[in-house]
Design a protein around this motif. Sequence first.
Motif, mmCIF file in Angstrom:
data_model
loop_
_atom_site.group_PDB
_atom_site.id
_atom_site.type_symbol
_atom_site.label_atom_id
_atom_site.label_comp_id
_atom_site.label_asym_id
_atom_site.label_seq_id
_atom_site.Cartn_x
_atom_site.Cartn_y
_atom_site.Cartn_z
ATOM 1 N N PRO A 63 5.478 14.219 -81.272
ATOM 2 C CA PRO A 63 6.520 13.630 -81.135
ATOM 3 C C PRO A 63 6.655 14.416 -79.632
ATOM 4 C CG PRO A 63 7.969 15.750 -82.486
ATOM 5 C CD PRO A 63 6.025 14.839 -82.622
ATOM 6 N N HIS A 64 6.254 14.865 -79.348
ATOM 7 C CA HIS A 64 6.272 15.447 -77.560
ATOM 8 C C HIS A 64 5.293 15.301 -76.806
ATOM 9 C CE1 HIS A 64 10.767 17.609 -78.292
ATOM 10 N NE2 HIS A 64 9.885 17.601 -79.884
ATOM 11 N N PHE A 65 4.948 14.909 -75.680
ATOM 12 C CA PHE A 65 4.374 15.014 -74.591
ATOM 13 C C PHE A 65 3.584 15.969 -73.930
ATOM 14 C CE2 PHE A 65 2.288 15.126 -70.116
ATOM 15 C CZ PHE A 65 1.575 14.001 -70.861
ATOM 16 N N CYS A 66 4.291 16.917 -73.497
ATOM 17 C CA CYS A 66 4.263 18.456 -73.695
ATOM 18 C C CYS A 66 5.615 18.847 -73.266
ATOM 19 C CB CYS A 66 2.909 18.547 -71.975
ATOM 20 S SG CYS A 66 3.047 19.699 -71.872
ATOM 21 N N ALA A 67 5.903 20.251 -73.351
ATOM 22 C CA ALA A 67 6.632 21.305 -72.972
ATOM 23 C C ALA A 67 6.497 22.042 -72.278
ATOM 24 C CB ALA A 67 7.190 21.997 -74.303
ATOM 25 N N GLY A 68 5.279 21.911 -71.674
ATOM 26 C CA GLY A 68 5.329 22.390 -69.926
ATOM 27 C C GLY A 68 4.885 23.714 -70.621
ATOM 28 N N GLY A 109 9.647 12.123 -76.200
ATOM 29 C CA GLY A 109 9.948 13.772 -76.191
ATOM 30 C C GLY A 109 9.295 14.660 -74.940
ATOM 31 N N ALA A 110 9.770 15.712 -75.293
ATOM 32 C CA ALA A 110 9.913 16.908 -73.673
ATOM 33 C C ALA A 110 8.942 16.363 -72.644
ATOM 34 C CB ALA A 110 9.308 18.090 -75.020
ATOM 35 N N VAL A 111 9.111 16.146 -71.077
ATOM 36 C CA VAL A 111 8.050 15.986 -70.493
ATOM 37 C C VAL A 111 9.016 17.677 -69.407
ATOM 38 C CG1 VAL A 111 6.979 14.466 -68.693
ATOM 39 C CG2 VAL A 111 7.829 13.012 -71.069
ATOM 40 N N VAL A 112 8.523 17.886 -69.553
ATOM 41 C CA VAL A 112 9.085 18.983 -69.582
ATOM 42 C C VAL A 112 8.328 20.874 -68.256
ATOM 43 C CG1 VAL A 112 10.279 21.413 -70.178
ATOM 44 C CG2 VAL A 112 10.611 19.477 -71.038
ATOM 45 N N GLY A 113 8.607 20.945 -67.067
ATOM 46 C CA GLY A 113 7.712 21.583 -66.741
ATOM 47 C C GLY A 113 6.688 21.537 -66.477
ATOM 48 N N GLY A 114 5.570 22.417 -66.268
ATOM 49 C CA GLY A 114 3.825 21.628 -66.589
ATOM 50 C C GLY A 114 3.852 20.111 -67.330
ATOM 51 N N GLY A 115 4.482 20.001 -68.190
ATOM 52 C CA GLY A 115 4.101 18.753 -69.149
ATOM 53 C C GLY A 115 4.529 17.684 -67.978
ATOM 54 N N PHE A 116 5.390 17.441 -67.100
ATOM 55 C CA PHE A 116 6.140 17.241 -65.983
ATOM 56 C C PHE A 116 5.274 16.629 -64.462
ATOM 57 C CE2 PHE A 116 10.261 14.812 -63.848
ATOM 58 C CZ PHE A 116 9.552 13.761 -63.026
ATOM 59 N N GLU A 117 4.655 18.277 -64.459
ATOM 60 C CA GLU A 117 3.514 17.928 -63.181
ATOM 61 C C GLU A 117 1.884 17.759 -63.653
ATOM 62 O OE1 GLU A 117 3.666 22.193 -60.724
ATOM 63 O OE2 GLU A 117 4.305 22.600 -62.889
ATOM 64 N N LEU A 118 1.986 17.568 -64.718
ATOM 65 C CA LEU A 118 1.029 16.697 -65.446
ATOM 66 C C LEU A 118 0.669 15.758 -65.711
ATOM 67 C CD1 LEU A 118 -2.220 16.311 -66.660
ATOM 68 C CD2 LEU A 118 -1.009 17.022 -69.083
ATOM 69 N N ALA A 119 2.224 15.095 -66.468
ATOM 70 C CA ALA A 119 2.941 13.266 -65.394
ATOM 71 C C ALA A 119 2.871 12.633 -64.030
ATOM 72 C CB ALA A 119 4.152 13.118 -66.479
ATOM 73 N N ALA A 120 2.685 13.896 -62.903
ATOM 74 C CA ALA A 120 2.935 12.746 -62.298
ATOM 75 C C ALA A 120 2.118 12.747 -61.600
ATOM 76 C CB ALA A 120 3.944 13.930 -61.011
ATOM 77 N N SER A 121 0.856 13.676 -62.120
ATOM 78 C CA SER A 121 -0.737 13.806 -61.802
ATOM 79 C C SER A 121 -1.049 12.241 -61.780
ATOM 80 C CB SER A 121 -1.671 14.362 -61.833
ATOM 81 O OG SER A 121 -1.957 14.253 -63.370
ATOM 82 N N THR A 122 -0.912 11.571 -63.277
ATOM 83 C CA THR A 122 -1.361 10.168 -63.900
ATOM 84 C C THR A 122 -0.795 8.969 -61.907
ATOM 85 O OG1 THR A 122 0.398 9.841 -65.142
ATOM 86 C CG2 THR A 122 -1.386 10.937 -65.354
ATOM 87 N N GLN A 123 -1.308 8.365 -62.171
ATOM 88 C CA GLN A 123 -0.773 7.010 -61.162
ATOM 89 C C GLN A 123 0.364 6.116 -61.732
ATOM 90 O OE1 GLN A 123 -4.692 6.983 -62.115
ATOM 91 N NE2 GLN A 123 -4.068 8.421 -60.042
ATOM 92 N N LEU A 124 0.131 6.031 -63.244
ATOM 93 C CA LEU A 124 1.423 5.207 -63.884
ATOM 94 C C LEU A 124 1.632 6.178 -64.967
ATOM 95 C CD1 LEU A 124 -0.440 1.236 -63.769
ATOM 96 C CD2 LEU A 124 1.623 2.481 -62.350
ATOM 97 N N ARG A 125 3.634 6.334 -65.274
ATOM 98 C CA ARG A 125 4.022 6.909 -66.440
ATOM 99 C C ARG A 125 4.645 5.544 -67.396
ATOM 100 N NH1 ARG A 125 2.699 9.056 -62.072
ATOM 101 N NH2 ARG A 125 4.304 7.170 -60.539
ATOM 102 N N VAL A 126 4.809 5.799 -68.254
ATOM 103 C CA VAL A 126 5.506 5.006 -69.460
ATOM 104 C C VAL A 126 5.794 5.921 -70.398
ATOM 105 C CG1 VAL A 126 4.817 3.111 -71.405
ATOM 106 C CG2 VAL A 126 3.318 3.261 -69.163
ATOM 107 N N ALA A 127 6.632 5.322 -70.326
ATOM 108 C CA ALA A 127 8.030 6.612 -71.238
ATOM 109 C C ALA A 127 8.619 5.488 -72.248
ATOM 110 C CB ALA A 127 9.236 7.459 -70.043
ATOM 111 N N ASP A 128 8.726 6.411 -73.809
ATOM 112 C CA ASP A 128 9.705 5.625 -74.309
ATOM 113 C C ASP A 128 11.259 6.644 -73.791
ATOM 114 O OD1 ASP A 128 10.017 7.995 -75.911
ATOM 115 O OD2 ASP A 128 8.396 6.947 -77.772
ATOM 116 N N THR A 129 11.858 5.424 -75.259
ATOM 117 C CA THR A 129 13.601 6.350 -75.265
ATOM 118 C C THR A 129 13.373 7.935 -75.836
ATOM 119 O OG1 THR A 129 13.836 4.926 -76.762
ATOM 120 C CG2 THR A 129 14.532 4.001 -74.433
ATOM 121 N N SER A 130 12.775 7.983 -76.565
ATOM 122 C CA SER A 130 12.711 9.693 -76.595
ATOM 123 C C SER A 130 12.470 10.388 -75.938
ATOM 124 C CB SER A 130 12.092 9.983 -77.684
ATOM 125 O OG SER A 130 10.791 9.935 -77.639
#
Length: 266
Positions: A63-68, A109-130
């Motif tokens: 359920p979670h992308f990455c909690a960091g 789910g969680a896009v927290v800390g290092g998970g947000f940093e990883l997502a920020a390195s991608t060119q595009l970010r698709v988030a679902d409402t969770s």
Amino acid sequence: MTDGSSGAEGLVTYELRGDVALIGLNRPDKRNAISDRFVQAIGAAVTRATDEAKAGVIHGHGPHFCAGLDLSEHSEKPLFEAVKGSRQWHRIFDMIERGLIPFVSALSGAVVGGGFELAASTQLRVADTSAFFALPEGQRGIFVGGGGSVRVARLIGAPRMGDMMLTGRTLGAEEMERWGGVSYVVPEGEALTRAVEIAARTATNAEFTNYAILNALPRIADMSSEDGLFTESMVASLATMTPEAKQRLRDFLEKRAAKVQAPGNG
């Protein structure tokens, strides 16, 4: 083509769907918290994707992308080992941000800390409402070390990033979209499907143009206006000289390529 588990101890999965490589963070019991070994496995998968695919998607299993950051590992590191670990994250995330193919992150789910940093390195970010976003470094007594002070700050602005770090504030997907940290918001459970669709579309672009978007555009943003405009002229001229661009322009002029349509019309 599915290749199941890949990388150190199966921390990452790899799948090739046509021209799109899917890289899955595979530690769902820990909300995909990442360690140095995990980042190395991501780097190996990104290298493979660059060789085999024209675009990539990074997603989380469960359920979670990455909690960091895996704090159990980080808390025991000697000082210089922590520096070397951070610089490794920088190198590998830079392979995503300024590499050869575009990457889309599918966030839930969680896009927290290092998970947000990883997502920020991608060119595009698709988030679902969770999806929810946080930078709890202030409460943990640490500081971002995976490139967030550059990448996240440039997405949402340093003041907003500072707010998140100072207060522990958590944001949902729609609010993060308003802040500029998310490219698309989709219903819960649909982030991966939409991310693959978007990645497949980017894979149809001219390779040189994709390369220029990944590598010239962020550098131009770092330049003075005059230097940026000069660099733009050079890159634009190079792009039009490629055989692929010449063929695509002929296709458009000879009505073999579709015109741009208004939203909802194609």
